[in-house]
Scaffold this active site. Structure first.
Site, short mmCIF file in Angstrom:
data_model
loop_
_atom_site.label_atom_id
_atom_site.label_comp_id
_atom_site.label_asym_id
_atom_site.label_seq_id
_atom_site.Cartn_x
_atom_site.Cartn_y
_atom_site.Cartn_z
CE1 TYR A 126 18.99 25.85 57.04
CE2 TYR A 126 18.00 24.71 55.18
CZ TYR A 126 17.96 25.12 56.51
OH TYR A 126 16.87 24.77 57.29
CG HIS A 167 14.69 30.13 58.47
ND1 HIS A 167 15.87 30.01 57.77
CD2 HIS A 167 14.68 29.10 59.34
CE1 HIS A 167 16.53 28.95 58.18
NE2 HIS A 167 15.84 28.38 59.16
#
Length: 334
Positions: free
Chosen positions: A57, A141
């Site tokens: 992010y 992830h």
């Protein structure tokens, strides 16, 4: 806000509203430092005590902003998760604009690494960026194209870290449910994050992930329950996206039909979207992000609205909701 749902098997507890930091890492467009801090403070004031982030992010921006905020809070009063699989390394081209959807310029680049060494490096880097002493839960992830690497590298490493007491829980975070179900059945993970595959719009996870999670005692964090914004307003706005791409005419029509039923029952579409997902006993919490304090307060309020049972019945009878989907009860509704 109601709390007390188990997250994993290590004694972590979470409320219905978990805060995802991706929007505050300039996903799509810039969010100022002041607005990011205000949004996080609003989430805390609303009773949110579970925060999720990732190195991905904003090339670390999400972790830095979240860490700066959480450093002002007692460490035993919140649950923190981050992710592994993308290690941040020096960009040989120097400072560059991000090319994966975040409005940032950074000297760092992502490198996929699902090895045991990559997991440990990623966690060490995350702790340094956040300035915190520990991470509670870790998700592998987006290992969609790295199934074998994750199974043979990342998961054994996380299992060892859990045995050592470095982390409390581990699992995977993905935008699909089938591979998550495989991981549930073939590892000893105790929590997963499923984005967009169990929502008021689609319930495909009922066919694979959710039965597996229930059978194995695995907690599910439901993310992207607005399906990239389609369910975020009372009516889908022109240009609405689905899985981060323009929504099809067929999808817009289906959401419009769901909105009609919500309106007939005096319920807002976003409130129904948030609360529906919590009806499944395997779902521990709903993780959603926001870009401002105003959006946080709006989302928190949606959890508190009363939704009549007639809404779910009307959606099912109209073929807009699977008949086998567990439904929120008055007792379960926050």
């Amino acid at each position: 806000m109601v709390s007390g749902r188990a997250l994993g098997r290590a004694g972590l507890e979470v409320g219905p509203y978990a805060f995802g930091v991706a929007p505050l890492a300039n996903l799509g467009h810039e969010v100022t430092e002041e607005d990011a801090a205000s949004a996080l403070e609003a989430a805390w004031s609303a009773g949110v005590r579970y925060f999720d982030t990732a190195p991905h992010y904003g090339l670390g921006l999400g972790e830095r902003r979240l860490g700066a905020f959480l450093a002002t809070k007692p460490r035993n009063e919140f649950v923190l998760s981050t992710k592994v699989g993308r290690v941040l390394v020096d960009n040989p081209l120097g400072v560059q604009p991000d090319d994966e959807g975040f409005d940032v310029r950074s000297p760092l680049a992502r490198r996929r690494d699902y090895s045991a060494d990559g997991v440990r490096r990623s966690l060490d880097d995350s702790l340094e960026r956040m300035g915190l002493d520990r991470i509670d839960a870790v998700f592998v992830h987006d290992p969609d194209e790295f199934f074998r690497e994750a199974l043979e590298g990342a998961f054994p490493a996380l299992d060892q870290l859990r045995r050592e007491g470095v982390i409390a829980s581990y699992g995977a975070g993905m935008n699909q449910s089938a591979m998550l179900a495989d991981f549930v059945l073939n590892t000893d993970l105790d929590v997963v994050m499923c984005a967009g595959r169990y929502t008021l719009l689609e319930q495909g996870a009922l066919d694979d992930l959710l039965p597996a999670a229930s059978a194995r005692g695995v907690s599910v964090v439901a993310a992207a329950v607005f399906n990239s914004g389609l369910l975020a307003r009372d009516r889908p706005a022109p240009g609405s996206t689905y899985d981060y791409a323009p929504a099809s005419v067929e999808l817009l029509a289906r959401v419009g039909a769901i909105a009609d039923v919500c309106e007939a029952n005096g319920v807002s579409l976003p409130a129904a979207a948030l609360q529906f997902t919590l009806g499944h006993p395997a779902v521990a919490t709903v993780c959603t992000g926001a870009r401002s304090a105003e959006q946080v307060r709006r989302n928190a309020g949606l959890f508190d609205l009363t939704i009549p049972d007639s809404l779910w019945a009307d959606l099912a009878s109209a073929g807009l909701l699977r008949a086998d989907a567990p439904l929120p009860t008055k007792e379960e509704t926050p």
